[in-house]
Design a protein around this motif. Structure first.
Motif, PDB file in Angstrom:
ATOM      1  N   VAL A  51       0.810  -1.227   0.000  1.00 46.32           N
ATOM      2  CA  VAL A  51       0.000   0.000   0.000  1.00 46.32           C
ATOM      3  C   VAL A  51       0.841   1.274   0.000  1.00 46.32           C
ATOM      4  O   VAL A  51       0.667   2.149  -0.840  1.00 46.32           O
ATOM      5  CB  VAL A  51      -0.933   0.019   1.247  1.00 46.32           C
ATOM      6  N   SER A  52       1.757   1.386   0.971  1.00 46.21           N
ATOM      7  CA  SER A  52       2.356   2.700   1.241  1.00 46.21           C
ATOM      8  C   SER A  52       3.858   2.584   1.406  1.00 46.21           C
ATOM      9  O   SER A  52       4.330   1.830   2.249  1.00 46.21           O
ATOM     10  CB  SER A  52       1.766   3.245   2.546  1.00 46.21           C
TER      11      SER A  52
ATOM     12  N   PRO B  70       7.482   5.121   1.821  1.00 46.27           N
ATOM     13  CA  PRO B  70       7.896   6.521   1.994  1.00 46.27           C
ATOM     14  C   PRO B  70       8.471   7.074   0.690  1.00 46.27           C
ATOM     15  O   PRO B  70       8.985   6.313  -0.136  1.00 46.27           O
ATOM     16  CB  PRO B  70       8.981   6.437   3.074  1.00 46.27           C
ATOM     17  N   VAL B  71       8.391   8.377   0.509  1.00 43.45           N
ATOM     18  CA  VAL B  71       9.008   8.985  -0.677  1.00 43.45           C
ATOM     19  C   VAL B  71      10.516   9.112  -0.500  1.00 43.45           C
ATOM     20  O   VAL B  71      11.267   9.128  -1.466  1.00 43.45           O
ATOM     21  CB  VAL B  71       8.414  10.376  -1.007  1.00 43.45           C
ATOM     22  N   GLU B  72      10.941   9.169   0.771  1.00 39.63           N
ATOM     23  CA  GLU B  72      12.370   9.276   1.064  1.00 39.63           C
ATOM     24  C   GLU B  72      13.099   8.018   0.583  1.00 39.63           C
ATOM     25  O   GLU B  72      12.519   6.925   0.565  1.00 39.63           O
ATOM     26  CB  GLU B  72      12.554   9.410   2.578  1.00 39.63           C
ATOM     27  N   GLN B  73      14.370   8.189   0.199  1.00 45.24           N
ATOM     28  CA  GLN B  73      15.174   7.021  -0.172  1.00 45.24           C
ATOM     29  C   GLN B  73      16.203   6.741   0.925  1.00 45.24           C
ATOM     30  O   GLN B  73      16.564   7.632   1.691  1.00 45.24           O
ATOM     31  CB  GLN B  73      15.877   7.261  -1.505  1.00 45.24           C
ATOM     32  N   TYR B  74      16.660   5.490   1.000  1.00 48.97           N
ATOM     33  CA  TYR B  74      17.541   5.044   2.092  1.00 48.97           C
ATOM     34  C   TYR B  74      18.788   4.378   1.529  1.00 48.97           C
ATOM     35  O   TYR B  74      18.763   3.779   0.454  1.00 48.97           O
ATOM     36  CB  TYR B  74      16.788   4.066   2.993  1.00 48.97           C
ATOM     37  N   ASP B  75      19.873   4.438   2.333  1.00 44.52           N
ATOM     38  CA  ASP B  75      21.125   3.739   1.984  1.00 44.52           C
ATOM     39  C   ASP B  75      20.974   2.235   2.094  1.00 44.52           C
ATOM     40  O   ASP B  75      21.711   1.481   1.462  1.00 44.52           O
ATOM     41  CB  ASP B  75      22.234   4.087   2.992  1.00 44.52           C
ATOM     42  N   ALA B  76      20.092   1.825   3.003  1.00 44.61           N
ATOM     43  CA  ALA B  76      19.946   0.393   3.240  1.00 44.61           C
ATOM     44  C   ALA B  76      18.518   0.107   3.701  1.00 44.61           C
ATOM     45  O   ALA B  76      17.875   0.948   4.337  1.00 44.61           O
ATOM     46  CB  ALA B  76      20.938  -0.073   4.304  1.00 44.61           C
ATOM     47  N   ILE B  77      18.041  -1.088   3.354  1.00 43.79           N
ATOM     48  CA  ILE B  77      16.750  -1.570   3.834  1.00 43.79           C
ATOM     49  C   ILE B  77      17.002  -2.944   4.453  1.00 43.79           C
ATOM     50  O   ILE B  77      17.729  -3.770   3.872  1.00 43.79           O
ATOM     51  CB  ILE B  77      15.705  -1.621   2.699  1.00 43.79           C
TER      52      ILE B  77
ATOM     53  N   ILE C  32       6.262  -9.687  -4.131  1.00 50.36           N
ATOM     54  CA  ILE C  32       6.486  -8.952  -5.385  1.00 50.36           C
ATOM     55  C   ILE C  32       6.414  -7.442  -5.111  1.00 50.36           C
ATOM     56  O   ILE C  32       7.281  -6.674  -5.557  1.00 50.36           O
ATOM     57  CB  ILE C  32       5.441  -9.376  -6.449  1.00 50.36           C
ATOM     58  N   SER C  33       5.408  -7.020  -4.337  1.00 50.64           N
ATOM     59  CA  SER C  33       5.290  -5.588  -3.994  1.00 50.64           C
ATOM     60  C   SER C  33       6.505  -5.114  -3.202  1.00 50.64           C
ATOM     61  O   SER C  33       6.981  -3.983  -3.387  1.00 50.64           O
ATOM     62  CB  SER C  33       4.044  -5.329  -3.143  1.00 50.64           C
ATOM     63  N   LEU C  34       6.989  -5.988  -2.307  1.00 51.67           N
ATOM     64  CA  LEU C  34       8.178  -5.630  -1.521  1.00 51.67           C
ATOM     65  C   LEU C  34       9.342  -5.290  -2.456  1.00 51.67           C
ATOM     66  O   LEU C  34       9.966  -4.228  -2.322  1.00 51.67           O
ATOM     67  CB  LEU C  34       8.564  -6.797  -0.605  1.00 51.67           C
ATOM     68  N   PHE C  35       9.629  -6.161  -3.415  1.00 50.46           N
ATOM     69  CA  PHE C  35      10.788  -5.910  -4.284  1.00 50.46           C
ATOM     70  C   PHE C  35      10.552  -4.695  -5.183  1.00 50.46           C
ATOM     71  O   PHE C  35      11.488  -3.933  -5.452  1.00 50.46           O
ATOM     72  CB  PHE C  35      11.151  -7.175  -5.078  1.00 50.46           C
TER      73      PHE C  35
ATOM     74  N   GLY D 135       8.872  -2.045  -4.332  1.00 55.63           N
ATOM     75  CA  GLY D 135       9.116  -0.900  -3.447  1.00 55.63           C
ATOM     76  C   GLY D 135      10.606  -0.695  -3.194  1.00 55.63           C
ATOM     77  O   GLY D 135      11.088   0.439  -3.161  1.00 55.63           O
ATOM     78  N   LEU D 136      11.327  -1.796  -3.027  1.00 59.61           N
ATOM     79  CA  LEU D 136      12.777  -1.700  -2.794  1.00 59.61           C
ATOM     80  C   LEU D 136      13.470  -1.002  -3.941  1.00 59.61           C
ATOM     81  O   LEU D 136      14.368  -0.177  -3.743  1.00 59.61           O
ATOM     82  CB  LEU D 136      13.389  -3.106  -2.699  1.00 59.61           C
TER      83      LEU D 136
END
Ligand SMILES: C[S@@+](CC[C@H](N)C(=O)[O-])C[C@H]1O[C@@H](n2cnc3c(N)ncnc32)[C@H](O)[C@@H]1O
Length: 195
Positions: free
Chosen positions: A86-87, A89-96, A111-114, A116-117
């Protein structure tokens, strides 16, 4: 109220030993599926040079934020509501970072997880995924096979995922596998890098 998971207590030190060097130059980490919140505060305390952003589905946030409030660290903002379907963040990260999530999620959620990644990781950023995985369609242990049977009884959409299928999703969003660590209790840590 703070929830407690015994497995988080058991795996936090082995996980930290692997992720500490991986995150030595990171400034921001997004955790997906923070669960109780134990990992968030333990890792953030050990990695004071970075901000550890916890997240989870709405029903988990009370516990995550209770752990954050109790720990009184200055690198753990309030947890974000993040359902991978669903949601984001618009921010990007160095690591997840994510632990023990893809066998709980349905395959559509994975599939949605990847997807989003692919959008949320900065270039050269890494995705660190802890949990049990199958290789070439085979369980790596009898205990993982039994765990998979138990998962299917809880929710037919949950299952231990095939490494090869995850790696295919990763490739589709520009992530390249850089490490695969053997962990205690027949778990692994997979690390992909955004190129
Ligand atoms: C077994 S718990 C693991 C929690 C924690 N990471 C740990 O290691 O103890 C599975 C986690 O996956 C999360 N999860 C499941 N489906 C999700 C979704 N669609 N979006 C985000 N998180 C999800 C759950 O909310 C839960 O926090």
């Amino acid at each position: 109220m703070k929830q407690y998971s015994p497995s988080c207590d058991q795996n936090k030190d082995p996980i930290l030993a692997v992720i500490k060097p991986l995150l030595c130059n990171a400034t921001s980490v997004l955790e997906i599926g923070s669960g109780t919140g134990q990992h968030c505060v333990y890792f953030a305390k050990a990695l004071p040079h970075l901000v550890w952003q916890a997240s989870d589905q709405a029903i988990y946030l009370e516990s995550v934020n209770a752990w954050i409030a109790d720990a009184q660290l200055n690198n753990t903002p309030q947890a974000l509501e993040l359902n991978v379907d669903v949601s984001w963040p618009v921010e990007q990260y160095d690591a997840i970072f994510s632990a023990n999530t893809v066998h709980i999620m349905s395959w559509d959620m994975v599939i949605s997880l990847f997807q989003g990644l692919g959008k949320t990781l900065l270039k050269d950023g890494i995705f660190i995924l802890y949990g049990p995985f199958n290789y070439n369609g085979e369980y790596t242990s009898t205990s993982n096979a039994n765990f998979d049977l138990w998962l299917a009884q809880q929710n037919p959409q949950s299952a231990i995922r095939d490494f090869e299928a995850l790696n295919q999703l990763a490739k589709q969003v520009g992530l390249v596998l850089i490490k695969d660590y053997e962990m205690p209790a027949n778990n692994r840590i997979l690390v992909w890098q955004k190129r």
